[in-house]
Write a protein that holds these residues in place. Structure first.
Motif, PDB file in Angstrom:
ATOM      1  N   LYS A 101       0.948  -1.196   0.006  1.00 35.26           N
ATOM      2  CA  LYS A 101       0.043  -0.057  -0.238  1.00 35.26           C
ATOM      3  C   LYS A 101       1.035   1.343  -0.001  1.00 35.26           C
ATOM      4  O   LYS A 101       0.386   2.170  -0.693  1.00 35.26           O
ATOM      5  CB  LYS A 101      -0.948   0.004   1.241  1.00 35.26           C
ATOM      6  CG  LYS A 101      -2.137  -0.934   1.243  1.00 35.26           C
ATOM      7  CD  LYS A 101      -2.793  -0.788   2.423  1.00 35.26           C
ATOM      8  CE  LYS A 101      -4.031  -1.770   2.422  1.00 35.26           C
ATOM      9  NZ  LYS A 101      -4.828  -1.534   4.075  1.00 35.26           N
ATOM     10  N   GLU A 137      -7.988  -3.874   1.742  1.00 29.63           N
ATOM     11  CA  GLU A 137      -8.191  -2.701   1.083  1.00 29.63           C
ATOM     12  C   GLU A 137      -9.514  -1.776   1.310  1.00 29.63           C
ATOM     13  O   GLU A 137      -9.521  -0.674   1.140  1.00 29.63           O
ATOM     14  CB  GLU A 137      -8.542  -3.001  -0.486  1.00 29.63           C
ATOM     15  CG  GLU A 137      -7.059  -3.420  -1.294  1.00 29.63           C
ATOM     16  CD  GLU A 137      -6.365  -1.994  -1.409  1.00 29.63           C
ATOM     17  OE1 GLU A 137      -6.330  -1.507  -2.509  1.00 29.63           O
ATOM     18  OE2 GLU A 137      -5.545  -1.957  -0.971  1.00 29.63           O
ATOM     19  N   ARG A 151      -4.760   4.908  -3.971  1.00 23.27           N
ATOM     20  CA  ARG A 151      -3.639   4.120  -4.037  1.00 23.27           C
ATOM     21  C   ARG A 151      -2.807   3.853  -5.399  1.00 23.27           C
ATOM     22  O   ARG A 151      -3.702   3.565  -6.216  1.00 23.27           O
ATOM     23  CB  ARG A 151      -3.632   2.787  -3.234  1.00 23.27           C
ATOM     24  CG  ARG A 151      -4.186   3.119  -1.777  1.00 23.27           C
ATOM     25  CD  ARG A 151      -3.758   1.934  -0.972  1.00 23.27           C
ATOM     26  NE  ARG A 151      -4.347   2.098   0.493  1.00 23.27           N
ATOM     27  CZ  ARG A 151      -5.330   1.717   1.058  1.00 23.27           C
ATOM     28  NH1 ARG A 151      -6.149   1.084   0.218  1.00 23.27           N
ATOM     29  NH2 ARG A 151      -5.367   1.993   2.324  1.00 23.27           N
TER      30      ARG A 151
END
Length: 496
Positions: A101, A137, A151
């Motif tokens: 991430k 997520e 992201r």
């Protein structure tokens, strides 16, 4: 985030980040060994310096190793055991995602196929991995003025061999649907109660019906509930300005002649306790008292996405429990749809009141099995904590199927008894039954109460008071459980 499955050698793959496993004692996975050889021992040299011990979840990012097409190599520790348990395996995958991430690359590849996980084949291991990635997520920032930055990571490739590729692809498909269902459940649970009330949930059901033509949706208002004789259901909502709703969603994925499975969800969109008022600290979390209904929504979404060949009816009992001059009082007696009368000794034991009438309503579908899901009792949190859902029922085979589904999905439940002795605690001198059974065995006596309305079919009850949300702190919020357990149960029934 897109998940892709490929049977490609990791050393030949061009990617922003390639992930390989390292065990304690400088033990390299086969993929890591190949990369080490190709890079002239670069990985071995790093491990020899002691930069990574290989403990579960530890990680080390290496840049620009010679002779590799991958821009970075992420080493992740998997410990010293030959086989990982479900929890350590999830910890490894979560650690990988946490690093990915924060990187700038738009893609990554995981060469973790050779990791062994206890009691899991290629499908089961890949399912757990993919669910952990997609669920990891999740972000809920709908009411933040500053939204989370988008992201860079858009795609993750899961590497496997050709023999397992079909199983891994099937696992990813199932995991995506389950994680999407969990996200839907979490969104509903995390919504503020001034917006997420019974009518809002009814609108969500209608929207789902518009999106999926295989789904028929009916909304029963106060007038219809009265016609049906749902006196217990109506009693819960009568103190609120927000009217109660019974939401009926009917999915026909199997033959018309096939009996449906029925899921019943408790949807108390805010629970003050009513006249039996709760204490103020933590009352904000009573917006999560509709997570049973939210989990049914999420499970249904997963079933719709997967187009499972089964018939499924989802019944959501939605109301808001508030104190007012019109609210139910302790000592009131109400009549249920079944004809049984209930003395309400505690207005904070309201979930079982909306559920009992809904369980009676379920009889009209001639169900193969009925499962109700509810954040029903604080006693369940005391008994089982926040890791395991409580499970009761009137059919051993159904209970076994749900326990097995929980193990397979890593969304576990534990069976509690429904012995006749507990039923005696619900005796009332003024009505057929009291709505509480005293301080002893509160989770069990709540299940006993519901069992009196579920005699016409095979029935199970899931108490998710400890598992539906995380309480307090920065991580407070809905978990999406038990969507994995319920979806796995239905996958098993569909043979998918």
């Amino acid at each position: 985030m897109e998940l892709v499955v490929k049977s490609t050698s990791p050393e030949t793959l061009k990617t922003a980040t390639l992930v390989v496993a390292v065990g304690e004692g400088r033990t390299l996975s086969d993929a890591a060994k190949s990369l080490d050889t190709l890079s002239g021992g670069a990985i071995s040299a790093v491990l020899k310096r002691g930069d990574l011990a290989g403990k579960v979840g530890q990680s080390l990012l290496l840049h620009s190793l010679p002779n590799l097409k991958a821009e970075r190599v992420l080493l992740v520790g998997v410990g010293k055991d030959e086989e990982l348990g479900d929890r350590p395996f999830r910890k490894v995958i979560s650690a990988v995602l946490s690093v990915l991430k924060g990187l700038g690359g738009s893609d990554a590849a995981l060469a973790l196929d050779q990791l062994k996980v206890k009691n899991r084949n290629a499908y089961g291991k890949a399912r757990l991995l993919a669910e952990t990635l997609v669920d990891g997520e999740y972000v809920f920032d709908r009411f933040k003025s500053q939204k989370a930055d988008p992201r860079a990571l858009k795609k993750i490739t899961l590497l496997t061999d050709k023999a397992n590729q079909a199983d891994v692809e099937r696992a990813v498909s199932h995991a995506q649907a389950i994680a999407n269902g969990m996200a839907f459940t979490r969104d509903l649970g995390n919504m503020p109660p001034n917006l997420c009330h019974p009518s809002y949930l009814a609108e969500q059901a209608k929207d789902l019906g518009k999106e999926y033509k295989s789904l028929k949706v009916e909304i029963h208002d106060e007038k219809k509930l009265k016609e049906l004789g749902m006196g217990a259901f109506l009693a819960v909502g009568q103190g609120s300005e927000q009217p109660p709703r019974l939401i009926v969603m009917n999915y026909q994925g199997g033959k018309k002649s096939e009996q449906p499975y029925v899921l019943v969800g408790k949807g108390i969109t805010f629970d003050t306790g009513g006249i039996s008022l709760k204490q103020a600290p933590g009352m904000d979390e009573m917006k999560f008292d509709m997570c049973g209904a939210a989990s049914v929504f999420g499970t249904l979404r997963a079933v719709l996405e997967l187009k499972l060949p089964i018939n499924l009816v989802c019944l959501l009992a939605c109301a808001e429990n508030m104190p007012s001059g019109r609210a139910t009082r302790p000592g009131d007696i109400v009549s249920t749809m079944s004809g049984q009368t209930v003395e309400i000794l505690n207005t904070d034991a309201e979930g079982r009141l909306v559920l009992c009438d809904t369980l009676t309503y379920a009889e009209r579908f001639k169900p193969k099995a009925v499962i109700d899901i509810a954040t029903l009792t604080g006693a369940c949190v005391v008994a089982l904590g926040g890791h395991t859902s409580g499970l009761m029922g009137n059919n051993d085979a159904l209970i076994g199927q749900l326990l097995d589904a929980g193990k397979a999905a890593d969304d576990r439940a534990w069976q509690l008894p429904l012995f006749d002795e507990y039923q005696e605690q619900l005796d009332s001198p003024f009505a057929d039954i009291a709505n509480i059974g005293g301080p002893k065995g509160g989770t069990i006596t709540a299940g006993c109460f519901l069992s009196r309305f579920a005699k016409a079919y095979e029935w199970a009850h899931l108490d998710i008071a400890g598992t539906a949300w995380l309480s307090g702190g920065k991580d407070k919020g809905a978990t999406g459980r038990p969507v994995p357990l319920l979806t796995q149960y239905l996958l098993d029934r569909a043979g998918a």
